[in-house]
Design a protein around this motif. Sequence first.
Motif, short mmCIF file in Angstrom:
data_model
loop_
_atom_site.label_atom_id
_atom_site.label_comp_id
_atom_site.label_asym_id
_atom_site.label_seq_id
_atom_site.Cartn_x
_atom_site.Cartn_y
_atom_site.Cartn_z
N LYS A 35 7.08 2.66 -6.27
CA LYS A 35 6.93 1.60 -5.28
C LYS A 35 8.23 0.82 -5.14
O LYS A 35 8.62 0.09 -6.05
N ARG A 36 8.92 1.02 -4.05
CA ARG A 36 10.09 0.24 -3.66
C ARG A 36 11.02 -0.06 -4.84
O ARG A 36 11.09 -1.19 -5.32
N PHE A 37 11.74 0.94 -5.25
CA PHE A 37 12.66 0.82 -6.38
C PHE A 37 14.07 0.60 -5.87
O PHE A 37 14.54 1.32 -4.98
N ASP A 38 14.76 -0.39 -6.42
CA ASP A 38 16.14 -0.72 -6.04
C ASP A 38 17.02 -0.72 -7.29
O ASP A 38 16.64 -1.29 -8.32
N LEU A 39 18.20 -0.12 -7.17
CA LEU A 39 19.10 -0.09 -8.32
C LEU A 39 20.50 0.28 -7.87
O LEU A 39 20.67 1.07 -6.93
N GLU A 40 21.49 -0.29 -8.55
CA GLU A 40 22.88 0.14 -8.39
C GLU A 40 23.43 0.52 -9.75
O GLU A 40 23.16 -0.15 -10.76
N VAL A 41 24.20 1.61 -9.78
CA VAL A 41 24.90 2.04 -10.99
C VAL A 41 26.38 2.17 -10.63
O VAL A 41 26.74 2.92 -9.73
N MET A 42 27.20 1.42 -11.34
CA MET A 42 28.63 1.38 -11.03
C MET A 42 29.40 2.45 -11.80
O MET A 42 28.96 2.91 -12.85
N PRO A 43 30.56 2.85 -11.30
CA PRO A 43 31.43 3.73 -12.09
C PRO A 43 31.76 3.08 -13.43
O PRO A 43 32.00 1.87 -13.51
N GLY A 44 31.75 3.87 -14.49
CA GLY A 44 32.04 3.34 -15.81
C GLY A 44 30.91 2.51 -16.40
O GLY A 44 31.16 1.67 -17.27
N GLU A 45 29.68 2.77 -15.95
CA GLU A 45 28.53 2.01 -16.44
C GLU A 45 27.41 2.98 -16.85
O GLU A 45 27.19 4.00 -16.22
N ILE A 46 26.72 2.62 -17.93
CA ILE A 46 25.53 3.35 -18.35
C ILE A 46 24.32 2.46 -18.14
O ILE A 46 24.26 1.35 -18.67
N VAL A 47 23.38 2.94 -17.34
CA VAL A 47 22.13 2.22 -17.09
C VAL A 47 20.98 3.06 -17.65
O VAL A 47 20.89 4.26 -17.38
N ALA A 48 20.14 2.44 -18.44
CA ALA A 48 18.97 3.11 -19.00
C ALA A 48 17.76 2.87 -18.11
O ALA A 48 17.59 1.78 -17.56
N LEU A 49 16.93 3.90 -17.99
CA LEU A 49 15.67 3.81 -17.25
C LEU A 49 14.55 3.98 -18.26
O LEU A 49 14.44 5.04 -18.89
N VAL A 50 13.74 2.95 -18.43
CA VAL A 50 12.71 2.99 -19.47
C VAL A 50 11.34 2.68 -18.87
O VAL A 50 11.21 2.09 -17.80
N GLY A 51 10.32 3.10 -19.59
CA GLY A 51 8.94 2.88 -19.17
C GLY A 51 8.03 3.79 -19.98
O GLY A 51 8.49 4.76 -20.59
N ASP A 52 6.75 3.48 -19.97
CA ASP A 52 5.79 4.29 -20.72
C ASP A 52 5.60 5.63 -20.03
O ASP A 52 6.09 5.86 -18.92
N ASN A 53 4.88 6.54 -20.68
CA ASN A 53 4.55 7.82 -20.05
C ASN A 53 3.80 7.58 -18.74
O ASN A 53 2.88 6.76 -18.68
N GLY A 54 4.21 8.29 -17.69
CA GLY A 54 3.56 8.13 -16.39
C GLY A 54 4.07 6.96 -15.58
O GLY A 54 3.54 6.66 -14.51
N ALA A 55 5.14 6.32 -16.06
CA ALA A 55 5.66 5.15 -15.34
C ALA A 55 6.41 5.53 -14.07
O ALA A 55 6.61 4.69 -13.20
N GLY A 56 6.87 6.79 -13.98
CA GLY A 56 7.59 7.23 -12.78
C GLY A 56 9.04 7.56 -13.02
O GLY A 56 9.78 7.85 -12.08
#
Length: 258
Positions: A35-56
């Motif tokens: 549902k309407r996900f927004d995110l930016e990841v910059m060069p030289g950056e590590i972004v983690a995506l977390v959530g329970d099982n089935g979170a998407g």
Amino acid sequence: MNSLPATADSPAGTTDPALRLVGIHKNFGGVVAIKRFDLEVMPGEIVALVGDNGAGKSTLIKIISGLYQPSEGEIWLNGEPAKFRDASDARAKGVEVVYQDLALVQDQPVYMNMFLGRELTKGPLRILDRKKMARQTQELVDTLDVRIPSARATLSDLSGGQRQGVAICRATHWASGLVLLDEPTAALGVAETAKVEETIAKLRERGAAVLIVSHNMEQVFRLADRVAVLRRGTQVGVKKLADTSHNELVAMITGLQS
């Protein structure tokens, strides 16, 4: 060998995100997965995506890598809008993914796995240029400090952590700045996980933008600059790791905190 974009601190710095997601929404029939996900990841950056099982989380990775098309929303790469017909189209635009199952050929040498489906050839008969592929592979594994016997070693002779390092090297070689990692250390022991994490950290040093899916909160805090939390397909929030805690993230994941 492909060169990754310069970071903002370099002479050729850029302010464009390597990845920008705007209003990503995904339906499977009557089921809403994202549902309407927004995110930016910059060069030289590590972004983690977390959530329970089935979170998407895996659904979102598959959208970014071209396996799924979003029902709504936009994907931007390096300041340009991007629409992917399929996964090969996403790879052609510089998006590389490392999955837990690696998708490597066990009975081939490391350098052939590095160039799998993109083999270098020479001469009018297009003979495989094994020497050049081996040399470029060795240069990259040396740069990322992936400890393997040789670029000519057979993949099946390597440990699980070494094979995962090869997969990350391959993604780095072909990416034009964005590397997606889907649970890259889930099947590894403590020592091999540490080695793979060192390789991932070096991607940041090379100016890559990295989006990593992980269930390991300790790993998230060791590696990531920011973390995006999903719960039942809904984006709960995006936090700087320096501004949050293990307990706060667990609360966001489980729904004890909105």
